[in-house]
Design an enzyme around this catalytic site. Structure first.
Site, PDB file in Angstrom:
ATOM      1  N   HIS A  49      -6.388  -1.843   7.374  1.00  0.00           N
ATOM      2  CA  HIS A  49      -5.568  -2.118   6.261  1.00  0.00           C
ATOM      3  C   HIS A  49      -5.055  -3.355   5.940  1.00  0.00           C
ATOM      4  O   HIS A  49      -5.092  -4.220   6.901  1.00  0.00           O
ATOM      5  CB  HIS A  49      -4.321  -1.172   6.483  1.00  0.00           C
ATOM      6  CG  HIS A  49      -4.456   0.269   6.808  1.00  0.00           C
ATOM      7  ND1 HIS A  49      -3.235   1.277   6.446  1.00  0.00           N
ATOM      8  CD2 HIS A  49      -5.283   1.173   7.007  1.00  0.00           C
ATOM      9  CE1 HIS A  49      -3.808   2.407   6.751  1.00  0.00           C
ATOM     10  NE2 HIS A  49      -5.154   2.340   6.966  1.00  0.00           N
TER      11      HIS A  49
ATOM     12  N   CYS B 223       1.186   0.955   9.707  1.00  0.00           N
ATOM     13  CA  CYS B 223       1.346  -0.713   9.487  1.00  0.00           C
ATOM     14  C   CYS B 223       2.829  -0.920   9.788  1.00  0.00           C
ATOM     15  O   CYS B 223       3.127  -2.188  10.380  1.00  0.00           O
ATOM     16  CB  CYS B 223       1.041  -0.878   8.014  1.00  0.00           C
ATOM     17  SG  CYS B 223      -0.784  -0.803   7.793  1.00  0.00           S
TER      18      CYS B 223
ATOM     19  N   GLU C 124      -2.311  -4.854   5.349  1.00  0.00           N
ATOM     20  CA  GLU C 124      -1.064  -5.357   5.990  1.00  0.00           C
ATOM     21  C   GLU C 124      -1.616  -5.827   7.628  1.00  0.00           C
ATOM     22  O   GLU C 124      -1.155  -6.925   7.744  1.00  0.00           O
ATOM     23  CB  GLU C 124      -0.221  -4.325   6.197  1.00  0.00           C
ATOM     24  CG  GLU C 124       0.608  -3.610   5.145  1.00  0.00           C
ATOM     25  CD  GLU C 124      -0.282  -2.334   4.622  1.00  0.00           C
ATOM     26  OE1 GLU C 124      -1.329  -2.167   4.562  1.00  0.00           O
ATOM     27  OE2 GLU C 124       0.655  -1.469   4.370  1.00  0.00           O
TER      28      GLU C 124
ATOM     29  N   CYS D 281       2.069   2.373   5.596  1.00  0.00           N
ATOM     30  CA  CYS D 281       1.902   3.709   6.278  1.00  0.00           C
ATOM     31  C   CYS D 281       2.711   3.464   7.696  1.00  0.00           C
ATOM     32  O   CYS D 281       3.269   2.358   8.142  1.00  0.00           O
ATOM     33  CB  CYS D 281       0.483   3.918   6.560  1.00  0.00           C
ATOM     34  SG  CYS D 281      -0.022   2.920   7.701  1.00  0.00           S
TER      35      CYS D 281
END
EC number: 3.5.4.33
Length: 149
Positions: free
Chosen positions: A56, A89, A58, A86
């Site tokens: 991701h 993260c 992040e 999410c």
């Protein structure tokens, strides 16, 4: 004198990363990590390209920032991300002890607020910065994906 390096300025940088993800066929989420008005980590989703569910934006930006700083903690840093993090993260952000998280669009299905994820108790959270722009990019992406299938 007004500081040109505000939350909107850095969210625009995160949106540029999200646009790059869009162009590569990735879910268009972008992130930048900032310390003292300097971007020290920037990333976009790479889950399809790397075939890695943990890639991701992040996570990539956290890693870049930690490498830049030479340590695992992101004290004094701010993450700007176009979509609410999410749970995965949020967990990484918790452990990084990042000082501030600023996100654009809320993720009403998988965002850390909905699924019960937590950030570090000292982490400040700001939401809704350039929310419409972030949401529109995501909507365009998923409309395009539906039309291809």
């Amino acid at each position: 004198m007004e500081n040109p390096f505000d939350d909107t300025y850095f969210m625009k940088k995160a949106l540029q990363e999200a646009q790059t993800a869009f162009e590569y066929g990735e879910v268009p989420v972008g992130a930048v990590v900032v310390v003292n008005n300097r971007i020290i980590g920037r990333a976009h989703n790479l889950t399809e390209r790397l075939k890695d569910v943990t890639a991701h934006a992040e996570m990539q930006a956290i890693t870049a920032a930690a490498n830049f700083l030479g340590g695992k903690y992101l004290h004094g840093c701010t993450l700007y991300v176009t979509l609410e993090p999410c749970q995965m993260c949020a967990g990484a952000l918790y452990w990084s002890q990042i000082s501030k998280v600023v996100y654009g669009a809320a993720d009403l299905e998988r965002g850390f607020n909905v699924v019960g994820g937590h950030l570090h108790p000292k982490t400040e959270v700001v939401s809704g910065i350039l929310e419409n722009e972030a949401s529109e990019l995501l909507k365009r992406f998923f409309i395009q994906r539906r039309n291809l299938n």
